[in-house]
Every structure is written in C-alpha cells, then in structure tokens.
Design an enzyme around this catalytic site. Structure first.
Site, PDB file in Angstrom:
ATOM      1  N   ARG A 189      -2.013   4.969   8.772  1.00  0.00           N
ATOM      2  CA  ARG A 189      -0.689   3.934   7.659  1.00  0.00           C
ATOM      3  C   ARG A 189       0.116   5.113   7.147  1.00  0.00           C
ATOM      4  O   ARG A 189       1.021   4.674   6.287  1.00  0.00           O
ATOM      5  CB  ARG A 189      -1.576   3.256   6.822  1.00  0.00           C
ATOM      6  CG  ARG A 189      -2.395   2.211   7.394  1.00  0.00           C
ATOM      7  CD  ARG A 189      -2.791   0.825   6.495  1.00  0.00           C
ATOM      8  NE  ARG A 189      -1.253   0.431   6.222  1.00  0.00           N
ATOM      9  CZ  ARG A 189      -1.338  -0.519   5.199  1.00  0.00           C
ATOM     10  NH1 ARG A 189      -2.291  -0.910   4.488  1.00  0.00           N
ATOM     11  NH2 ARG A 189      -0.239  -0.850   4.737  1.00  0.00           N
ATOM     12  N   CYS A 226      -0.667  -7.680  -0.837  1.00  0.00           N
ATOM     13  CA  CYS A 226      -0.239  -6.573  -0.054  1.00  0.00           C
ATOM     14  C   CYS A 226       1.179  -6.990   0.757  1.00  0.00           C
ATOM     15  O   CYS A 226       1.748  -5.876   1.282  1.00  0.00           O
ATOM     16  CB  CYS A 226      -1.471  -6.344   0.965  1.00  0.00           C
ATOM     17  SG  CYS A 226      -2.223  -7.619   1.560  1.00  0.00           S
ATOM     18  N   HIS A 240     -10.107  -3.230  -0.936  1.00  0.00           N
ATOM     19  CA  HIS A 240      -9.408  -2.564  -2.228  1.00  0.00           C
ATOM     20  C   HIS A 240      -9.865  -3.118  -3.257  1.00  0.00           C
ATOM     21  O   HIS A 240     -10.421  -4.310  -3.279  1.00  0.00           O
ATOM     22  CB  HIS A 240      -7.899  -2.962  -1.895  1.00  0.00           C
ATOM     23  CG  HIS A 240      -7.074  -1.999  -0.800  1.00  0.00           C
ATOM     24  ND1 HIS A 240      -6.241  -2.912   0.103  1.00  0.00           N
ATOM     25  CD2 HIS A 240      -6.978  -0.770  -0.421  1.00  0.00           C
ATOM     26  CE1 HIS A 240      -5.897  -1.810   0.806  1.00  0.00           C
ATOM     27  NE2 HIS A 240      -6.124  -0.650   0.305  1.00  0.00           N
ATOM     28  N   ASP A 285       0.917  -1.421   0.009  1.00  0.00           N
ATOM     29  CA  ASP A 285       0.115   0.016  -0.116  1.00  0.00           C
ATOM     30  C   ASP A 285       0.945   1.165   0.020  1.00  0.00           C
ATOM     31  O   ASP A 285       0.276   2.481  -0.179  1.00  0.00           O
ATOM     32  CB  ASP A 285      -1.116  -0.060   1.182  1.00  0.00           C
ATOM     33  CG  ASP A 285      -1.990  -1.297   1.094  1.00  0.00           C
ATOM     34  OD1 ASP A 285      -2.456  -1.316  -0.051  1.00  0.00           O
ATOM     35  OD2 ASP A 285      -2.122  -1.909   2.008  1.00  0.00           O
TER      36      ASP A 285
HETATM   37  C1  CIR Z   1      -5.610  -2.180   6.264  1.00  0.00           C
HETATM   38  O1  CIR Z   1      -6.653  -2.107   6.501  1.00  0.00           O
HETATM   39  O2  CIR Z   1      -4.803  -1.369   5.792  1.00  0.00           O
HETATM   40  C2  CIR Z   1      -4.727  -3.499   6.903  1.00  0.00           C
HETATM   41  N1  CIR Z   1      -5.163  -4.095   7.878  1.00  0.00           N
HETATM   42  C3  CIR Z   1      -4.565  -4.555   5.234  1.00  0.00           C
HETATM   43  C4  CIR Z   1      -4.059  -4.022   4.131  1.00  0.00           C
HETATM   44  C5  CIR Z   1      -4.197  -4.838   3.064  1.00  0.00           C
HETATM   45  N2  CIR Z   1      -3.498  -4.370   1.808  1.00  0.00           N
HETATM   46  C6  CIR Z   1      -3.755  -4.787   0.758  1.00  0.00           C
HETATM   47  O3  CIR Z   1      -4.428  -5.645   0.403  1.00  0.00           O
HETATM   48  N3  CIR Z   1      -3.193  -4.066  -0.191  1.00  0.00           N
END
Ligand code: CIR
Length: 260
Positions: A91, A255, A168, A72
């Site tokens: 984040r 991710c 996402h 991300d």
């Molecule tokens: C979030 O909610 O941002 C994290 N717990 C999970 C992120 C997952 N990212 C992705 O699928 N690219």
C-alpha cells in the site's frame, strides 16, 4: 472555525478498481464483486454530497488494489495534511498517488518520514485530542513522528490500544460528535475513552463500529439494525450503506474517504 471533527466542506474518494479482487484481507471470506462495490461506493459518495460537501472523486488505480481505502494514506487536520506511511508494503505507493491532490488542497503538507509506519485507519481525531492505536500497520516510530508534527500544530496525541486481531484502531470505533464515540465493548473495556460519552454497538454487531459522522449524517454499514436503531434514538441521522464487498477486505465506512 467550524468543528473539524465532523463538520467538513470537502472529501476525497477513489473509485474501486478491477484489481480490488487482489485487495489485502486478514481472512478469505470471499472475493469482492466489483459491480456491487461500485454501486455501494456510488451510494457512499452520494451521501457525502447530500450534505452539501464537495467530493473530489479520484480515478481507480489498477496497480494498487486497496487504493479505494484512501483514509490510510493521509491525515487531514485543520492546520495541514500529513502523508502517512502504510505498514502494508503493497500500500506504500498509494501515498504518492494521493500527494498531488492533497497538495492542491493544503498549503502545509508534511510526511511520516520513516522508517516507522502509520495508517490513517489507526487515528481518531476527537474534539480534544488525537487518539492513535498501534497495530500491525502502525508502530512506535511512526506514532512518534506523527506526535511531533501534531504537537507543532497544537494537537495533543494519545497512544491507545488496538484489540488483538483487529486491523485498525478505528475498525472498532468512530466519532459521533466532538465528545461522543461509538465503540465496541471490547475496545471501550481498555479504558481508552474515559471522559467521553461512549455508545456501544449492539452485541454481535461489532462490524457496525466503523462508521463516520459527516456533517448532519452518520454513515454506517447496513445490516446492523439494533445499532442503527440505537443511533436513531440518540438523535443521529443515520444513512445505511452496503459494506458487503469492502468487508471482505476488512474495510468499512471511514476508510473510503478523506474528510476535511
Ligand atoms: C487493508 O488491509 O489495508 C485493506 N484491505 C483495508 C483497509 C481498511 N482501511 C481502514 O479501515 N482505514
């Protein structure tokens, strides 16, 4: 040039930290177990390395519970890298943590300046274009900033739909090769993959849709036997990795790495 959509020489991962128990989640379905997550993460890194790629393994960061989900923070393209601007305020700091590593790997590093937001999980780079889904994390201004940089580098960007209630865009799809997409039926029904070859995950196995094609392998979450069998029949070399702990935080295969 090698095919930038699934042929990679390098990947970046980050070790999960003990603070993973505080990671973001849409719904509380249990607290992730760090030891189990570390074991699955080690399997994931080993699978990436088994293809001959170099994996840059970054240290855990306690201050950022979701930092293991490195995808991300950055969009890696053949021409350069674009630092994202996560829509989740907790984040945002992960991007600065990733920047020095990206600067070591790329000469041209750009950034989404804001006030808009984009997270890498909403971006799918195919053999012909960049698909971006707006979500709770990715907004119109962020997409516009991304489109400007992508256009400068000769990429066409197309905005697509993210199903409601899905974190996402890529939660529901992945690239299998330059022209083939693995998708849930609900996402494909939006028509966003017209002109591509689309493979559907099995009914009831929607969480299998977030996979990655990495060189000769497809890494997918274990526990989805009908989708794994379908991919195997289609000629893909599937490696199944436990995703039980990341799934508690809405995370999947894509991710956990940056691939370039
Ligand atoms: C979030 O909610 O941002 C994290 N717990 C999970 C992120 C997952 N990212 C992705 O699928 N690219």
């Amino acid at each position: 040039m090698s095919n930038p959509t699934y042929e990679f020489t390098r990947a970046i991962t980050r070790r999960p930290s003990a603070s993973i128990v505080d990671g973001l989640r849409a719904e509380d379905i249990g607290t992730p177990d760090l030891d189990k997550m570390l074991a699955a993460h080690a399997d994931y890194v080993a699978a990436l390395k088994s293809t001959g790629a170099k994996v840059i393994e970054l240290n855990a960061i306690e201050a950022h519970p979701d930092a293991v989900f490195v995808e991300d923070t950055t969009l890696c393209l053949p021409q350069g890298a674009i630092m994202m601007r996560p829509g989740a305020p907790s984040r945002m700091g992960e991007v600065a943590e990733m920047l020095p590593t990206i600067r070591d790997c790329y000469d041209d590093v750009r950034e989404i300046k804001g006030p808009g937001h984009v997270e890498g999980g909403d971006i799918l780079v195919t053999g012909r274009e960049i698909l971006v889904g707006r979500s709770d994390r990715t907004d119109a201004k962020g997409v516009a900033d991304l489109a400007e940089i992508a256009a400068e580098w000769g990429h066409q960007l197309r905005e697509v739909f993210t199903p409601p209630g899905v974190l996402h865009f890529k939660t529901d799809c992945s690239l299998m090769d330059a022209e083939t997409i693995l998708s849930t039926k609900r996402l494909d029904a939006s028509g966003c993959f017209e002109g591509y070859r689309v493979l559907h995950v099995a009914e009831g196995e929607e969480a299998a849709a977030n996979a990655i094609r990495f060189n000769n392998l497809v890494l997918m979450a274990s526990g989805f036997p009908r989708t794994a069998e379908m991919l195997d029949k289609e000629g893909y070399q599937v490696v199944e990795i436990s995703n039980s702990e990341c799934a508690k935080l809405d995370g999947g295969m894509s991710c956990l790495s940056l691939r370039f």
